[in-house]
Enzyme design. Structure first.
Site, PDB file in Angstrom:
ATOM      1  N   GLU A   1       1.107  -0.687  -5.083  1.00  0.00           N
ATOM      2  CA  GLU A   1       0.124   0.372  -5.338  1.00  0.00           C
ATOM      3  C   GLU A   1       0.925   1.569  -5.818  1.00  0.00           C
ATOM      4  OE1 GLU A   1      -3.403   3.180  -3.561  1.00  0.00           O
ATOM      5  OE2 GLU A   1      -1.807   2.534  -2.235  1.00  0.00           O
TER       6      GLU A   1
ATOM      7  N   ASP B   1       0.821  -1.203   0.000  1.00  0.00           N
ATOM      8  CA  ASP B   1       0.000   0.000   0.000  1.00  0.00           C
ATOM      9  C   ASP B   1       0.865   1.268   0.000  1.00  0.00           C
ATOM     10  OD1 ASP B   1      -2.823   1.140   0.885  1.00  0.00           O
ATOM     11  OD2 ASP B   1      -1.325   2.068   2.177  1.00  0.00           O
TER      12      ASP B   1
HETATM   13  C1  NOJ Z   1      -4.551   3.090  -0.199  1.00  0.00           C
HETATM   14  C2  NOJ Z   1      -5.828   2.333  -0.142  1.00  0.00           C
HETATM   15  O1  NOJ Z   1      -6.027   1.648  -1.350  1.00  0.00           O
HETATM   16  C3  NOJ Z   1      -6.970   3.313   0.120  1.00  0.00           C
HETATM   17  O2  NOJ Z   1      -8.206   2.636   0.167  1.00  0.00           O
HETATM   18  C4  NOJ Z   1      -6.690   4.037   1.402  1.00  0.00           C
HETATM   19  O3  NOJ Z   1      -7.704   4.995   1.662  1.00  0.00           O
HETATM   20  C5  NOJ Z   1      -5.331   4.740   1.326  1.00  0.00           C
HETATM   21  N1  NOJ Z   1      -4.313   3.767   1.034  1.00  0.00           N
HETATM   22  C6  NOJ Z   1      -5.001   5.467   2.612  1.00  0.00           C
HETATM   23  O4  NOJ Z   1      -5.093   4.596   3.695  1.00  0.00           O
END
Ligand code: NOJ
Ligand code: CA
Length: 567
Positions: free
Chosen positions: A287, A226
């Site tokens: 991501e 993430d």
């Molecule tokens: C990435 C996640 O995909 C998203 O859903 C989230 O809000 C953000 N990180 C921040 O936590």
């Protein structure tokens, strides 16, 4: 060489080779390169105990379906204990399962049951920030001298009530939160209860690598990483330059994020995290929101030693049916020499079904577009990451009233920004109450169209979106040209039709995608691409295509997709 030493050398070499070299196929491809990944939002997939919340046993109960569909791996969005400020992306304990979703034993069962069906399980490593309820942060905030103080980013303000610098949170307001306990400010790129880790303290990466090891040992096949772009901030905490005088949607000044994003140091952590992953033959999905191919390329690593699968979101940000735009994106990633990773939507992005069919008058056109988009990203060279429900044509079900909004982004931004609840609604399994997701009202409302768009009904309908996905995925898993063939762009000037070939050792598959609302006749210039073929045989099509295709007159209906073998 001493005999014993010789044996030892051989043992060491073969051990390290087997530890580091994942099993590769004849083309040198690792398992994940031909796998289809399927993202599951655990709260919304299947509810086994009828409390309105999806859970791990629910996912386990649907593995046969996923196997039938053609998913090789599932990525489960965060299922760790969490106060749910950001629906799981605020982890309070990295070593456990959120009781709403089950137990560690349930996770073990899911992994084992997945293994029996050749479905690998990946988790979501939220390693850039924690929840403020995490014990590591609780310790860190307790005093300036706590051994974990430096695990998070603490600074003095510029003066009373004035944060350390001008950085803003992506979710609105200053990225700094004052903490009265010690009179300092902590940094949070997202919500205030999501304090960022400080990767300049080497203990932090060690802690995170340990977390990953612990889950690998439980059988997890990898992680989606993430928010890697905000892992590091500038060591001097310089103010970001302000761009223009306009405010953004959240009312903050627009900043050029040169000091709080994409700091070069983050690549070092990713390389070391990758080394740990390699010990377990695991895969990392990034991501990776990037603005150009050079930035995306960096995430693969200079020596392919960072993230194996950085997701190409530039592809997902094309929101209209534009052959030129898609061609351009495909050319970019193809020209980079890297293995592409395509994704069209996820829990943060409006569903495909709505995005590309805006303005379409009827369901048949929208359904055709859903099949068209599937035909695009599932026939390209690379790995595909699907989002649950896309295969049945699920659409956004945005909240109608502010009091129903669950995503804080929607609460803050209402009514302009309704948040992300719409793309996170319960999976539609059948046409009974609550779409068979649960016997009680689910945490988010089921979309009104579930009586038609659900797994059970669509399985029975040979023309359904679901059966089309099933056919496509079956073809993708078995056709040599689709598995290993190179991508050859065709008819690059056509403004309405995106056409390309996938070519592998003389086997050529043709893909013709009509992105317009009118019938299109396509004349392919194959000799220009050194492809010799006089006819084609339909492998699959989103419409009733003839089995034998005359290459001189290919005619494709509005939003039609044709996939054929060139002969
Ligand atoms: C990435 C996640 O995909 C998203 O859903 C989230 O809000 C953000 N990180 C921040 O936590
Ligand atoms: Ca449940």
């Amino acid at each position: 060489m001493h005999r014993f030493l010789g044996v030892l050398v051989v043992l060491v070499i073969s051990f390290s080779a087997s530890a580091q070299k994942p099993d590769l196929d004849a083309e040198g491809h690792a398992w994940w390169q031909h796998a289809v990944f399927y993202e599951i939002y655990p709260r919304s997939f299947a509810d086994s105990n009828n409390d309105g919340i999806g859970d791990l046993p629910g996912i386990t109960s649907k593995l046969d379906y996923l196997h039938w569909l053609g998913a090789d791996a599932i990525w489960i969005a965060p299922m760790f204990p969490s106060p749910e400020v950001d629906w799981g992306y605020d982890i309070s304990d990295y070593y456990n399962v959120n009781p709403d979703y089950g137990t560690l034993a349930d996770m073990d069962r899911l992994i084992a049951q997945g293994k029996q069906r050749n479905i690998r399980v990946l988790l979501d490593l939220v390693s850039t920030y924690a929840s403020d309820q995490n014990k590591w942060f609780q310790e860190s905030r307790s005093s300036k001298t706590n051994p974990k103080r430096d695990w998070f980013i603490w600074r003095d303000g510029k003066g009373p009530g004035v944060p350390p610098n001008n950085w803003t949170s992506m979710f609105g307001g200053s990225a700094w939160q004052f903490d009265a306990a010690t009179g300092q400010w902590y940094y949070h790129y997202f919500y205030p209860p999501q304090p960022n880790f400080n990767y300049r303290d080497p203990e932090v990466e060690k802690a995170m690598f340990d977390v990953s090891r612990w889950w690998y040992k439980r059988g997890v096949a990898g992680f989606r990483l993430d928010a890697v772009d905000v892992m590091y901030v500038d060591s001097q905490f310089r103010d970001n330059p302000i761009v223009g005088t306009e405010k953004n949607a959240l009312g903050d000044p627009v900043e050029s994020e040169i000091y709080d994003k994409n700091q070069p140091e983050l690549h070092g952590v990713l390389q070391r995290l990758r080394k740990v992953a390699d010990e377990y033959n695991a895969v990392l999905i990034g991501e990776t929101w990037t603005s150009d191919i050079a930035q995306l390329k960096r995430y693969y690593g200079e020596h392919n030693d960072e993230v194996q699968m950085p997701m190409d979101f530039m592809f997902a940000t094309i929101n209209k049916l534009s052959p030129a735009d898609f061609r351009h994106q495909i050319d970019w990633i193809e020209g980079s020499g890297e293995w592409p990773v395509y994704v069209l939507s996820n829990h943060d992005i409006r569903r495909v079904y709505d995005r590309y069919s805006e303005g379409q008058p009827d369901r048949p056109s929208k359904d055709a577009i859903a099949k068209l988009m599937a035909s695009l990203y599932l026939t390209l060279r690379g790995t595909a990451v699907m989002y649950y429900g896309e295969e049945i044509g699920m659409e956004n079900n945005d909240p109608k009233r502010p009091e129903d909004v669950k995503d804080s982004q929607g609460r803050r931004g209402w009514p302009k920004e309704k948040g992300r609840d719409g793309e996170r609604t319960p999976m539609q399994w059948n046409d009974t109450a609550n779409a068979g997701f649960s016997t009680v009202a689910p945490w988010l409302p089921v979309d009104d169209h579930y009586k038609t768009y659900n797994v059970e009904s669509e399985k029975k309908d040979p023309q359904s979106i679901l059966n089309y996905y099933h056919q496509l995925l079956t073809l993708r898993h078995t056709n040599k040209a689709l598995l290993d063939g190179k991508y050859i762009a065709l008819n690059e000037d056509d403004p309405n039709v995106l056409a390309y070939a996938r070519s592998y050792k003389g086997e050529n598959v043709l893909v013709v995608l009509n992105m317009s609302a009118t019938e299109q006749s396509v004349r392919l210039d194959l000799p220009a691409k050194k492809i010799t073929a006089s006819k084609a045989k339909t492998l699959t099509a989103s419409y009733n295509a003839q089995e034998k295709i005359d290459l001189d007159k290919i005619s494709v209906p509005p939003f039609g997709a044709l996939i054929a073998e060139l002969q």
